[in-house]
Design a protein around this motif. Structure first.
Motif, PDB file in Angstrom:
ATOM      1  N   VAL A   1     -17.172  13.799  10.795  1.00  0.00           N
ATOM      2  CA  VAL A   1     -16.422  14.701  11.682  1.00  0.00           C
ATOM      3  C   VAL A   1     -17.205  15.975  11.989  1.00  0.00           C
ATOM      4  N   ILE A   2     -18.117  16.394  11.111  1.00  0.00           N
ATOM      5  CA  ILE A   2     -18.882  17.610  11.389  1.00  0.00           C
ATOM      6  C   ILE A   2     -20.002  17.376  12.411  1.00  0.00           C
ATOM      7  N   GLN A   3     -20.173  16.129  12.823  1.00  0.00           N
ATOM      8  CA  GLN A   3     -21.201  15.817  13.820  1.00  0.00           C
ATOM      9  C   GLN A   3     -20.636  15.720  15.236  1.00  0.00           C
ATOM     10  N   VAL A   4     -19.337  16.018  15.381  1.00  0.00           N
ATOM     11  CA  VAL A   4     -18.718  16.026  16.706  1.00  0.00           C
ATOM     12  C   VAL A   4     -17.970  17.341  16.895  1.00  0.00           C
ATOM     13  N   VAL A   5     -17.705  17.687  18.144  1.00  0.00           N
ATOM     14  CA  VAL A   5     -16.885  18.850  18.439  1.00  0.00           C
ATOM     15  C   VAL A   5     -15.421  18.414  18.388  1.00  0.00           C
ATOM     16  N   GLY A   6     -14.637  19.106  17.563  1.00  0.00           N
ATOM     17  CA  GLY A   6     -13.245  18.694  17.376  1.00  0.00           C
ATOM     18  C   GLY A   6     -13.141  17.678  16.259  1.00  0.00           C
ATOM     19  N   THR A   7     -12.063  16.912  16.285  1.00  0.00           N
ATOM     20  CA  THR A   7     -11.818  15.963  15.188  1.00  0.00           C
ATOM     21  C   THR A   7     -11.623  14.529  15.678  1.00  0.00           C
ATOM     22  N   THR A   8     -11.987  14.269  16.927  1.00  0.00           N
ATOM     23  CA  THR A   8     -11.789  12.928  17.485  1.00  0.00           C
ATOM     24  C   THR A   8     -13.071  12.115  17.351  1.00  0.00           C
ATOM     25  N   LEU A   9     -12.964  10.985  16.651  1.00  0.00           N
ATOM     26  CA  LEU A   9     -14.095  10.077  16.492  1.00  0.00           C
ATOM     27  C   LEU A   9     -13.850   8.805  17.291  1.00  0.00           C
ATOM     28  N   SER A  10     -14.908   8.230  17.809  1.00  0.00           N
ATOM     29  CA  SER A  10     -14.790   6.995  18.592  1.00  0.00           C
ATOM     30  C   SER A  10     -14.491   5.813  17.681  1.00  0.00           C
ATOM     31  N   LYS A  11     -14.034   4.724  18.281  1.00  0.00           N
ATOM     32  CA  LYS A  11     -13.758   3.501  17.512  1.00  0.00           C
ATOM     33  C   LYS A  11     -15.021   3.023  16.805  1.00  0.00           C
ATOM     34  N   ASP A  12     -16.169   3.127  17.478  1.00  0.00           N
ATOM     35  CA  ASP A  12     -17.426   2.709  16.859  1.00  0.00           C
ATOM     36  C   ASP A  12     -17.710   3.515  15.592  1.00  0.00           C
ATOM     37  N   LYS A  13     -17.432   4.816  15.645  1.00  0.00           N
ATOM     38  CA  LYS A  13     -17.660   5.655  14.469  1.00  0.00           C
ATOM     39  C   LYS A  13     -16.704   5.283  13.330  1.00  0.00           C
ATOM     40  N   TRP A  14     -15.450   4.992  13.672  1.00  0.00           N
ATOM     41  CA  TRP A  14     -14.507   4.567  12.632  1.00  0.00           C
ATOM     42  C   TRP A  14     -14.925   3.235  12.019  1.00  0.00           C
TER      43      TRP A  14
ATOM     44  N   LEU B   1      -3.866  11.809  10.754  1.00  0.00           N
ATOM     45  CA  LEU B   1      -4.485  11.030  11.827  1.00  0.00           C
ATOM     46  C   LEU B   1      -5.707  10.269  11.314  1.00  0.00           C
ATOM     47  N   ALA B   2      -6.504  10.902  10.464  1.00  0.00           N
ATOM     48  CA  ALA B   2      -7.670  10.226   9.892  1.00  0.00           C
ATOM     49  C   ALA B   2      -7.239   9.055   9.015  1.00  0.00           C
ATOM     50  N   LEU B   3      -6.193   9.242   8.217  1.00  0.00           N
ATOM     51  CA  LEU B   3      -5.671   8.151   7.393  1.00  0.00           C
ATOM     52  C   LEU B   3      -5.232   6.980   8.258  1.00  0.00           C
ATOM     53  N   ALA B   4      -4.551   7.285   9.359  1.00  0.00           N
ATOM     54  CA  ALA B   4      -4.090   6.224  10.256  1.00  0.00           C
ATOM     55  C   ALA B   4      -5.262   5.458  10.851  1.00  0.00           C
ATOM     56  N   ASN B   5      -6.350   6.169  11.168  1.00  0.00           N
ATOM     57  CA  ASN B   5      -7.530   5.500  11.718  1.00  0.00           C
ATOM     58  C   ASN B   5      -8.213   4.604  10.700  1.00  0.00           C
ATOM     59  N   LEU B   6      -7.975   4.865   9.417  1.00  0.00           N
ATOM     60  CA  LEU B   6      -8.496   3.987   8.363  1.00  0.00           C
ATOM     61  C   LEU B   6      -7.570   2.797   8.120  1.00  0.00           C
ATOM     62  N   GLY B   7      -6.417   2.796   8.774  1.00  0.00           N
ATOM     63  CA  GLY B   7      -5.460   1.710   8.603  1.00  0.00           C
ATOM     64  C   GLY B   7      -4.416   1.973   7.548  1.00  0.00           C
ATOM     65  N   ALA B   8      -4.356   3.209   7.033  1.00  0.00           N
ATOM     66  CA  ALA B   8      -3.370   3.555   6.007  1.00  0.00           C
ATOM     67  C   ALA B   8      -2.025   3.881   6.666  1.00  0.00           C
TER      68      ALA B   8
ATOM     69  N   THR C   1       1.657   8.478  18.082  1.00  0.00           N
ATOM     70  CA  THR C   1       2.287   7.161  18.248  1.00  0.00           C
ATOM     71  C   THR C   1       1.247   6.095  18.594  1.00  0.00           C
ATOM     72  N   ASP C   2       0.241   6.472  19.388  1.00  0.00           N
ATOM     73  CA  ASP C   2      -0.822   5.519  19.747  1.00  0.00           C
ATOM     74  C   ASP C   2      -1.602   5.063  18.524  1.00  0.00           C
ATOM     75  N   ASN C   3      -1.605   5.881  17.477  1.00  0.00           N
ATOM     76  CA  ASN C   3      -2.346   5.551  16.256  1.00  0.00           C
ATOM     77  C   ASN C   3      -1.447   4.993  15.151  1.00  0.00           C
ATOM     78  N   GLY C   4      -0.215   4.641  15.512  1.00  0.00           N
ATOM     79  CA  GLY C   4       0.668   3.963  14.564  1.00  0.00           C
ATOM     80  C   GLY C   4       1.285   4.857  13.504  1.00  0.00           C
TER      81      GLY C   4
ATOM     82  N   MET D   1       0.842  -1.198   0.000  1.00  0.00           N
ATOM     83  CA  MET D   1       0.000   0.000   0.000  1.00  0.00           C
ATOM     84  C   MET D   1       0.880   1.252   0.000  1.00  0.00           C
ATOM     85  N   ASP D   2       0.486   2.254  -0.795  1.00  0.00           N
ATOM     86  CA  ASP D   2       1.244   3.508  -0.833  1.00  0.00           C
ATOM     87  C   ASP D   2       1.201   4.209   0.519  1.00  0.00           C
ATOM     88  N   LYS D   3       2.335   4.763   0.909  1.00  0.00           N
ATOM     89  CA  LYS D   3       2.425   5.480   2.176  1.00  0.00           C
ATOM     90  C   LYS D   3       2.359   6.987   1.932  1.00  0.00           C
TER      91      LYS D   3
END
Length: 329
Positions: free
Chosen positions: A303-316, A67-74, A96-99, A1-3
């Protein structure tokens, strides 16, 4: 996968929701803009925030995208600069926690950058940004080895305030064989440095992201005409048009993807950054431009349905299911 490697202001967002826009007028912050502030102004804002409910999250345009890319597993990396303080520790730990392959440099003197984020009742966000340590990242801090092993280089337009640094970064990325992706960042930033943006886009940029205000600030045209102009300057041009969706053009291929409707917009912080993440995720997987745009739109809608840019694992997890549906179409 491209980095994908990102470069941007390593900022911690401190967010507050407003009952009305009076405070913006008092602080002399134009609604919807990003204004650089000094430490005295930051302290003034902090005094106001001390009486309000606030939220803290990692921020910075490119940082949000990575950070969003990392949460998608990229697989992704990030270059930035932080201070030796609790904000810097918070930022580094989140990455670092998100790889993420963090390439964060430390400033021995300056505090970490903070973006004071005011969220208007309609969800529009206004930033008072104290750059702090992040502004001390200089051209001479960048070396070719930082860019090797990646396929795409994503850089935020906010960095154009240091011409030497952003040019050095892009030239090193080109030398390492990376495709250059630029997000135009903010309409007022574009207005203030039109000539330099013109050089960057014409000479270096492969993939360009802009919203309709930024596209108009650069071209003087409304979205459809602006898209045509921008697409003649780079390989892929994207103009985000809010609730209408997004316009994409590559060569003779042009399409419009409608926005995903949501019940309530709480905060538009990170909407464009998340769109870029989704689009690039699709691109690195070889999906069509339409699917790339749909994935970007999906991320924005969450992301526009939360305050800030942090989404829960369930949302991801929900997002990933939606992406699988888009891929299967």
């Amino acid at each position: 996968m491209d980095k994908i490697l990102g470069l941007g202001n390593a900022l911690v967002d401190v967010l507050a929701r407003l009952e009305d826009d009076t405070l913006l007028e008092q602080m002399k912050l134009p609604k919807g803009s990003m204004q650089l502030i000094d430490e005295e102004k930051l302290q003034e804002i902090n005094r106001c925030f001390s009486t309000m409910k606030t939220y803290m999250a990692t921020g910075g345009s490119a940082g949000n995208t990575i950070l969003a890319l990392a949460n998608l597993g990229a697989p992704a990396g990030f270059i930035g600069k932080i201070g030796q303080d609790h904000y810097g520790e918070f930022y580094k730990k989140c990455f670092t926690d998100n790889g993420i392959e963090e390439k964060l440099q430390l400033s021995p003197f300056l505090p970490s950058g903070v973006a004071s984020t005011f969220i208007s009742p309609d969800g529009e966000r206004t930033f008072g940004t104290f750059l702090g340590a992040t502004s001390s990242l200089k051209a001479e801090d960048l070396t070719l080895d930082l860019f090797q092993g990646y396929s795409y280089f994503y850089v935020e337009g906010y960095l154009v305030q240091d011409h030497d640094m952003i040019l050095r970064a892009i030239e090193l990325a080109k030398e390492a064989g990376l495709q250059i992706c630029l997000d135009m960042a903010s309409y007022n930033i574009v207005k203030e440095d039109l000539a330099f943006f013109n050089i960057l886009i014409r000479k270096y940029v492969d993939i360009l992201f802009a919203n309709e205000e930024e596209a108009k600030a650069f071209t003087g045209e409304e979205p459809d005409k602006a898209l045509k102009i921008l697409s003649e300057m780079c390989s892929i041009a994207i103009v985000k048009v809010g609730s209408r969706g997004s316009l994409v053009k590559k060569g003779t291929i042009q399409l419009e993807v409608t926005a995903t409707q949501v019940k309530e917009v709480l905060d538009t912080t990170g909407a464009g950054d998340y769109y870029s993440a989704g689009f690039l995720y699709g691109l690195t997987h070889g999906y069509s431009l339409e699917k790339c745009a749909k994935i970007g739109t999906t991320l924005s809608s969450y992301v526009i349905q939360v305050v800030g840019t942090t989404l829960s694992k369930d949302k991801w997890d929900e997002i990933k299911l939606n992406i699988n549906t888009i891929i299967a179409q």
